[in-house]
Design a protein around this motif. Sequence first.
Motif, mmCIF file in Angstrom:
data_model
loop_
_atom_site.group_PDB
_atom_site.id
_atom_site.type_symbol
_atom_site.label_atom_id
_atom_site.label_comp_id
_atom_site.label_asym_id
_atom_site.label_seq_id
_atom_site.Cartn_x
_atom_site.Cartn_y
_atom_site.Cartn_z
ATOM 1 N N SER A 74 46.706 47.799 32.646
ATOM 2 C CA SER A 74 45.780 47.471 33.512
ATOM 3 C C SER A 74 46.133 46.276 34.147
ATOM 4 O O SER A 74 46.498 45.290 33.660
ATOM 5 N N HIS A 75 45.832 46.316 35.713
ATOM 6 C CA HIS A 75 46.061 45.270 36.426
ATOM 7 C C HIS A 75 44.957 44.617 36.506
ATOM 8 O O HIS A 75 43.674 44.981 36.147
ATOM 9 N N PRO A 76 44.961 43.000 36.389
ATOM 10 C CA PRO A 76 43.660 41.989 36.559
ATOM 11 C C PRO A 76 42.653 42.506 37.595
ATOM 12 O O PRO A 76 41.383 42.137 37.489
ATOM 13 N N ASN A 77 42.979 43.230 38.498
ATOM 14 C CA ASN A 77 42.375 43.580 39.846
ATOM 15 C C ASN A 77 41.376 44.765 39.505
ATOM 16 O O ASN A 77 40.510 44.946 40.318
ATOM 17 N N GLY A 78 41.602 45.285 38.261
ATOM 18 C CA GLY A 78 40.767 46.411 37.861
ATOM 19 C C GLY A 78 41.682 47.954 37.812
ATOM 20 O O GLY A 78 40.860 48.616 37.294
ATOM 21 N N SER A 79 42.617 47.916 38.682
ATOM 22 C CA SER A 79 43.494 49.143 38.707
ATOM 23 C C SER A 79 44.027 49.324 37.426
ATOM 24 O O SER A 79 44.441 48.189 36.461
ATOM 25 N N CYS A 80 44.492 50.565 37.024
ATOM 26 C CA CYS A 80 45.295 50.799 35.737
ATOM 27 C C CYS A 80 46.612 51.924 36.286
ATOM 28 O O CYS A 80 46.391 52.862 37.313
ATOM 29 N N ARG A 112 53.850 37.211 37.387
ATOM 30 C CA ARG A 112 53.476 36.850 38.563
ATOM 31 C C ARG A 112 51.930 35.927 38.267
ATOM 32 O O ARG A 112 51.566 35.198 39.149
ATOM 33 N N PHE A 113 51.465 36.306 37.251
ATOM 34 C CA PHE A 113 50.170 35.696 36.552
ATOM 35 C C PHE A 113 50.412 34.575 35.786
ATOM 36 O O PHE A 113 49.399 33.955 35.073
ATOM 37 N N THR A 125 48.525 31.287 35.892
ATOM 38 C CA THR A 125 47.321 31.073 35.770
ATOM 39 C C THR A 125 46.822 30.319 34.556
ATOM 40 O O THR A 125 47.561 30.082 33.502
#
Length: 73
Positions: free
Chosen positions: A18-24, A43-44, A47
Motif C-alpha cells: 500500500s502506497h501512502p497516497n492510498g493506492s495499492c 523515498r519516505f 518523514t
Amino acid sequence: MLVFDIPLHPPDDTWHVSHPNGSCLTFGARHAAVTFAAKLAARFDGTKGGAYLSIEGEDGKWRLFTPELKAPV
C-alpha cells in the motif's frame, strides 16, 4: 512512522504494498514486493518517524528492517 508489511504467504500468493497516497500495488512474487517496498520506504525515510519494512520470516515472526533491509539500531 510508516511501515510496509510483507507477509511470508499471503492469500492467493499475491503480495500487496500500500502506497501512502492510498493506492495499492500487487505483486506475484515476494521478492518483487520487498524490492518495491524498500524503494518506496527509502523515498519516505525522511518523514517523521522514518519508514520501515515489517517482513514475516519462515518462523512466523515479524521483523522490522530499514529501507536498506538492515535491522534498525
